[in-house]
Structures are given as C-alpha cells and as structure tokens.
Scaffold this motif. Structure first.
Motif, PDB file in Angstrom:
ATOM      1  N   GLU A  46       6.743  14.154  -2.004  1.00 38.13           N
ATOM      2  CA  GLU A  46       5.916  13.675  -3.112  1.00 38.13           C
ATOM      3  C   GLU A  46       5.977  12.155  -3.224  1.00 38.13           C
ATOM      4  O   GLU A  46       4.997  11.510  -3.586  1.00 38.13           O
ATOM      5  CB  GLU A  46       6.358  14.329  -4.420  1.00 38.13           C
ATOM      6  CG  GLU A  46       5.375  14.165  -5.570  1.00 38.13           C
ATOM      7  CD  GLU A  46       4.063  14.909  -5.356  1.00 38.13           C
ATOM      8  OE1 GLU A  46       3.072  14.554  -6.026  1.00 38.13           O
ATOM      9  OE2 GLU A  46       4.020  15.838  -4.515  1.00 38.13           O
ATOM     10  N   TYR A  47       7.148  11.585  -2.936  1.00 36.83           N
ATOM     11  CA  TYR A  47       7.265  10.119  -2.961  1.00 36.83           C
ATOM     12  C   TYR A  47       6.333   9.478  -1.935  1.00 36.83           C
ATOM     13  O   TYR A  47       5.561   8.564  -2.260  1.00 36.83           O
ATOM     14  CB  TYR A  47       8.709   9.680  -2.686  1.00 36.83           C
ATOM     15  CG  TYR A  47       8.783   8.209  -2.319  1.00 36.83           C
ATOM     16  CD1 TYR A  47       8.561   7.225  -3.282  1.00 36.83           C
ATOM     17  CD2 TYR A  47       9.012   7.814  -1.005  1.00 36.83           C
ATOM     18  CE1 TYR A  47       8.589   5.881  -2.946  1.00 36.83           C
ATOM     19  CE2 TYR A  47       9.033   6.472  -0.660  1.00 36.83           C
ATOM     20  CZ  TYR A  47       8.815   5.510  -1.633  1.00 36.83           C
ATOM     21  OH  TYR A  47       8.829   4.177  -1.290  1.00 36.83           O
ATOM     22  N   LEU A  48       6.389   9.946  -0.696  1.00 33.03           N
ATOM     23  CA  LEU A  48       5.558   9.348   0.360  1.00 33.03           C
ATOM     24  C   LEU A  48       4.074   9.537   0.063  1.00 33.03           C
ATOM     25  O   LEU A  48       3.267   8.636   0.270  1.00 33.03           O
ATOM     26  CB  LEU A  48       5.914   9.963   1.714  1.00 33.03           C
ATOM     27  CG  LEU A  48       7.291   9.579   2.274  1.00 33.03           C
ATOM     28  CD1 LEU A  48       7.609  10.418   3.503  1.00 33.03           C
ATOM     29  CD2 LEU A  48       7.363   8.098   2.604  1.00 33.03           C
ATOM     30  N   LYS A  49       3.712  10.713  -0.460  1.00 33.65           N
ATOM     31  CA  LYS A  49       2.302  10.963  -0.780  1.00 33.65           C
ATOM     32  C   LYS A  49       1.829  10.033  -1.898  1.00 33.65           C
ATOM     33  O   LYS A  49       0.742   9.440  -1.817  1.00 33.65           O
ATOM     34  CB  LYS A  49       2.099  12.426  -1.168  1.00 33.65           C
ATOM     35  CG  LYS A  49       0.632  12.764  -1.471  1.00 33.65           C
ATOM     36  CD  LYS A  49       0.435  14.247  -1.763  1.00 33.65           C
ATOM     37  CE  LYS A  49       1.115  14.690  -3.027  1.00 33.65           C
ATOM     38  NZ  LYS A  49       0.764  16.082  -3.412  1.00 33.65           N
ATOM     39  N   THR A  50       2.640   9.896  -2.938  1.00 31.80           N
ATOM     40  CA  THR A  50       2.237   9.069  -4.072  1.00 31.80           C
ATOM     41  C   THR A  50       2.148   7.603  -3.675  1.00 31.80           C
ATOM     42  O   THR A  50       1.221   6.889  -4.075  1.00 31.80           O
ATOM     43  CB  THR A  50       3.215   9.250  -5.243  1.00 31.80           C
ATOM     44  OG1 THR A  50       3.215  10.630  -5.638  1.00 31.80           O
ATOM     45  CG2 THR A  50       2.828   8.391  -6.440  1.00 31.80           C
ATOM     46  N   GLN A  51       3.088   7.138  -2.868  1.00 33.63           N
ATOM     47  CA  GLN A  51       3.002   5.750  -2.405  1.00 33.63           C
ATOM     48  C   GLN A  51       1.755   5.538  -1.555  1.00 33.63           C
ATOM     49  O   GLN A  51       1.044   4.538  -1.695  1.00 33.63           O
ATOM     50  CB  GLN A  51       4.241   5.359  -1.593  1.00 33.63           C
ATOM     51  CG  GLN A  51       4.159   3.905  -1.128  1.00 33.63           C
ATOM     52  CD  GLN A  51       5.175   3.562  -0.072  1.00 33.63           C
ATOM     53  OE1 GLN A  51       6.268   3.125  -0.397  1.00 33.63           O
ATOM     54  NE2 GLN A  51       4.827   3.749   1.199  1.00 33.63           N
ATOM     55  N   ALA A  52       1.474   6.485  -0.658  1.00 34.16           N
ATOM     56  CA  ALA A  52       0.301   6.359   0.202  1.00 34.16           C
ATOM     57  C   ALA A  52      -0.991   6.355  -0.618  1.00 34.16           C
ATOM     58  O   ALA A  52      -1.896   5.550  -0.363  1.00 34.16           O
ATOM     59  CB  ALA A  52       0.279   7.497   1.226  1.00 34.16           C
ATOM     60  N   ILE A 105      -3.134  11.730   4.654  1.00 35.58           N
ATOM     61  CA  ILE A 105      -3.055  10.699   3.618  1.00 35.58           C
ATOM     62  C   ILE A 105      -2.229   9.518   4.121  1.00 35.58           C
ATOM     63  O   ILE A 105      -2.597   8.348   3.930  1.00 35.58           O
ATOM     64  CB  ILE A 105      -2.465  11.274   2.323  1.00 35.58           C
ATOM     65  CG1 ILE A 105      -3.413  12.326   1.733  1.00 35.58           C
ATOM     66  CG2 ILE A 105      -2.198  10.171   1.297  1.00 35.58           C
ATOM     67  CD1 ILE A 105      -2.810  13.112   0.580  1.00 35.58           C
ATOM     68  N   GLY A 106      -1.111   9.814   4.760  1.00 40.40           N
ATOM     69  CA  GLY A 106      -0.265   8.748   5.294  1.00 40.40           C
ATOM     70  C   GLY A 106      -0.968   7.935   6.357  1.00 40.40           C
ATOM     71  O   GLY A 106      -0.849   6.699   6.399  1.00 40.40           O
ATOM     72  N   ALA A 107      -1.717   8.608   7.246  1.00 36.07           N
ATOM     73  CA  ALA A 107      -2.440   7.892   8.308  1.00 36.07           C
ATOM     74  C   ALA A 107      -3.494   6.960   7.716  1.00 36.07           C
ATOM     75  O   ALA A 107      -3.682   5.828   8.181  1.00 36.07           O
ATOM     76  CB  ALA A 107      -3.082   8.894   9.256  1.00 36.07           C
ATOM     77  N   ALA A 108      -4.175   7.412   6.670  1.00 38.05           N
ATOM     78  CA  ALA A 108      -5.176   6.570   6.027  1.00 38.05           C
ATOM     79  C   ALA A 108      -4.524   5.365   5.351  1.00 38.05           C
ATOM     80  O   ALA A 108      -5.019   4.236   5.444  1.00 38.05           O
ATOM     81  CB  ALA A 108      -5.975   7.381   5.016  1.00 38.05           C
ATOM     82  N   ALA A 109      -3.404   5.598   4.661  1.00 37.60           N
ATOM     83  CA  ALA A 109      -2.706   4.487   4.011  1.00 37.60           C
ATOM     84  C   ALA A 109      -2.212   3.477   5.036  1.00 37.60           C
ATOM     85  O   ALA A 109      -2.275   2.260   4.818  1.00 37.60           O
ATOM     86  CB  ALA A 109      -1.533   5.022   3.183  1.00 37.60           C
ATOM     87  N   ASP A 110      -1.738   3.969   6.165  1.00 37.14           N
ATOM     88  CA  ASP A 110      -1.276   3.080   7.227  1.00 37.14           C
ATOM     89  C   ASP A 110      -2.434   2.256   7.788  1.00 37.14           C
ATOM     90  O   ASP A 110      -2.286   1.061   8.070  1.00 37.14           O
ATOM     91  CB  ASP A 110      -0.611   3.904   8.330  1.00 37.14           C
ATOM     92  CG  ASP A 110       0.168   3.038   9.311  1.00 37.14           C
ATOM     93  OD1 ASP A 110       0.876   2.115   8.857  1.00 37.14           O
ATOM     94  OD2 ASP A 110       0.073   3.289  10.523  1.00 37.14           O
ATOM     95  N   ALA A 111      -3.598   2.883   7.909  1.00 41.11           N
ATOM     96  CA  ALA A 111      -4.764   2.162   8.405  1.00 41.11           C
ATOM     97  C   ALA A 111      -5.172   1.051   7.439  1.00 41.11           C
ATOM     98  O   ALA A 111      -5.527  -0.064   7.850  1.00 41.11           O
ATOM     99  CB  ALA A 111      -5.930   3.130   8.614  1.00 41.11           C
ATOM    100  N   VAL A 112      -5.109   1.336   6.129  1.00 36.65           N
ATOM    101  CA  VAL A 112      -5.428   0.310   5.135  1.00 36.65           C
ATOM    102  C   VAL A 112      -4.409  -0.823   5.195  1.00 36.65           C
ATOM    103  O   VAL A 112      -4.758  -2.011   5.149  1.00 36.65           O
ATOM    104  CB  VAL A 112      -5.482   0.920   3.721  1.00 36.65           C
ATOM    105  CG1 VAL A 112      -5.572  -0.175   2.657  1.00 36.65           C
ATOM    106  CG2 VAL A 112      -6.658   1.875   3.604  1.00 36.65           C
TER     107      VAL A 112
END
Length: 382
Positions: free
Chosen positions: A273-279, A39-46
């Motif tokens: 949970e914070y990092l996941k929700t932000q992502a 999830i984090g990698a996808a958010a970073d790509a966006v």
C-alpha cells in the motif's frame, strides 16, 4: 497466440505519463486498483520524464525536537507530552548548538527543527533561538516549525500570520517542513486530533510563506481512519496551492505507525500500500518537482524500491529522529548504505540541500550500475 492482458486503469496511467492532469475520480480509481506493477511503471516513467538525469539525491540533516510539550491531543502521536507532564522538556541553547555542531561535522547543512505546541513560550523565544543558531552556524539552513506550530504562534502572540512569518524569516528561518499534515481533510483531522490546526489554516500557512518567497515541503501520513477518496482529496488540496504559489519543493508520504499510540488497534499498513500510494502521488501531483522515499518507516529495501515507484530522492540521513521512533519504528541507515541503495538502483547518488540544489562534488566519469529488478512477486512485500 495469447493476447496481452490490458489493465483497466491503463488509460488513466497513459494519461498521466503523457503529462495530462488526473481528476480526483481517476486518482481514486488508481488507489482502488491492485495492479501495483502497472502503477509503479507509470510513476517511474513520469519520474524519468521529470528527472532524466542519472542522479538520485539525498541530504544530511538532523531532526531536533526542541520541546515535547504540546497542548494538542493527537491519538496517533507517541512523542508528545501534556504541558504538566513530568517528562516535559525544553532543550537549552547549549544542547541545541551541540547537536548542530555534530551535524555539521558529519557533513550536514540543515536541521529539521520542530516541537510540540508549547503553551507558554512567546514568539520572542523562537526568534532568539533562530538568531542564536544563525549566529553560530550561518551556513546551516533551519528547516523549521511545521504549519501547526506556526498557526499556534499566531494564537500565542495575537499577531497576524504574515507578521509572524516575516519575523521568523528575519530571525533566520530558512524553510518550512510539512509536518502536521496527516490527512488534509477536516473529518479525519477532527477524528484523530484535538486542539490542532484544520485543513484550510494548514494550507494557508504554506500559502503565505510562499508569497513571502519561502519554500516548504508537503507530507501525508496515511493508513489510519482515512478513506482512499480522502487520500486523493489531500493530494488535490496540495496541488491547488502549488498551482497558486509553486512554493512546495517536494512531497513525502509515509504510513501511520500505530505502536505506543492511542490508535494501536489499527493494523499497520504494509509496503504494498505504501508503494502504491507513493506511485499514485507521483502521478497525481503533476506540479510537484520531487518525491521523497520514506525509508525511515519502510526500511532500506522498500526505501530503495520506492526509487522505482515515483521517488527521485532517498530523503535524509537523519542523524536523529524522535517522533516516529517513539511509535516503535526504528530504521537506521548509514550514509554509505543510503548511497549504496541509490547506486544499486542504477543511479548516481548526489547530496542536495532543501532546495534540491547539488552541494557535493561530482565525478563526471562515474557511471551508474545496470539495474536488476528485484526478483519475486511484489505482492509479498506487505
């Protein structure tokens, strides 16, 4: 040969990375997943698609709470006082201007001006306060009055929302903060607060402000009584208004801080949970240009890691903060630390204003460091 393991949520992530809009159901599936890395990698790509520049930003401002008197009762708030409480205060103009002067001397160009829902201050009092600020500091943006406050002003003044906003804008109001959003689902709002604006009116304050040419930010405080589906409903309601107006400049989420509140029995939500929700917010809010990290609640290291989980902004130096700190969360960062967090994450720090315009001088010969990912399993962050 061992085949690579494909995450069951990968098709949803691929869809978001490609710029396609996620549904509510897909957003819930992402929040239900524990695949933080994917999830984090996808958010970073966006984020890198939306912000391919080498810069990551911050601003310098000060949270000034002009009063702590509030007619609303919010179980999650450790700051407010009932209007009859002996600790109630209203800042005099001299104190307010002193705080702004200190902010300007530290390089700030903005104040975040918020208070409780005071039962007796008329609209003219707020207009006079704004005019006094702008007369003394015409260069300072007043990022002021959350939607619950604005809605409260309409009740006190018995004037239409558009009239109230037009008068405040004429007096010097520059932009609206996203305070008082919590979770934009009426079931949740009714459970954790009384005497405060509900979802449709919160959104409508922003809608009308945007139609007057104004800009605002949007927020979410999560990790209390809401369900995962209600977090996504919150994001979806914001996305709908942004489709209509385009007036939100940024989204900021943070975790509920339970200490010293009526909800202190709820365990605090951790960094995982914070990092996941932000992502997930970055993936879902495809029409929001900026996502802010929340180092104020998470601390410097998680605030920095958030730059790899969908955030492109470190938020504010925040010279003064009174609300979250009353709930026992006290993270203080210097300007050098904020800039170093951005640099060590592999980017060039730039100061911006509330409209995400760069306001510092830039050395084009400066290059970002090579980023080294933090070692160790992310699941230990919580």
């Amino acid at each position: 040969m061992i085949s690579p393991v494909t995450s069951p949520i990968q098709p949803i992530l691929d869809k978001a990375v490609a710029g396609e809009r996620l549904t509510r159901e897909e957003g819930v599936q992402l929040l239900e997943s524990h695949d933080l890395v994917a999830i984090g990698a996808a958010a970073d790509a966006v984020t890198k698609r939306l912000h391919p520049e080498q810069f990551r930003t911050y601003n310098i401002d000060r949270n000034i709470n002009y009063t702590n008197a509030c007619t609303a009762v919010c179980d999650f708030c450790a700051f407010y006082r009932p209007p009859s409480h002996p600790d109630v205060y209203v800042l005099p103009m001299e104190t307010l201007l002193e705080k702004i002067q200190e902010t300007v001397e530290l390089g700030g160009d903005q104040i975040l001006l918020q208070g409780g829902l005071h039962p007796k201050l008329p609209l003219e009092w707020y207009e006079d306060m704004l005019r006094g600020i702008k007369d003394a500091f015409p260069q300072v943006n007043v990022h002021g009055f959350s939607p619950p406050e604005i809605h409260h002003f309409t009740k006190i003044s018995k004037l239409p929302l558009e009239t109230v906003l037009e008068r405040l804008k004429a007096a010097g109001l520059g932009s609206l903060p996203g305070g008082g959003g919590e979770i934009l689902v009426d079931r949740v709002r009714k459970e954790i607060t009384r005497g405060k604006v509900l979802t449709d009116d919160w959104l409508n304050v922003n809608r009308v402000w945007h139609k007057l040419g104004g800009k605002s930010t949007a927020t979410m405080m999560f990790g209390h009584v809401e369900t995962l589906a209600e977090r996504i409903e919150h994001l979806d309601r914001l996305r709908e208004v942004q489709d209509e107006t385009g007036g939100f400049t940024a989204f900021i989420c943070w975790t509920f801080q339970p200490d010293n509140t009526e909800m202190d029995h709820i365990p605090p939500t951790g960094a995982f949970e914070y990092l996941k929700t932000q992502a997930v917010s970055r993936l879902f809010l495809d029409n929001f240009p900026n996502i802010q990290s929340s180092w104020v609640t998470q601390g410097a290291k998680i605030g920095q890691i958030a730059l790899s989980f969908g955030a492109n902004d470190m938020g504010s130096l925040m010279i003064e903060e009174n609300v979250v700190s009353k709930a026992g969360t006290v993270h203080h960062l210097t300007l050098d630390t904020i800039r170093r967090c951005i640099t060590d994450a592999g980017y060039i720090p730039r100061q911006r204003n509330v409209f995400y315009e760069y306001i510092d001088e830039y050395d084009p010969n400066q290059t970002p460091k090579t980023f080294e990912a933090p070692k160790g399993p992310l699941v230990e962050l919580s």
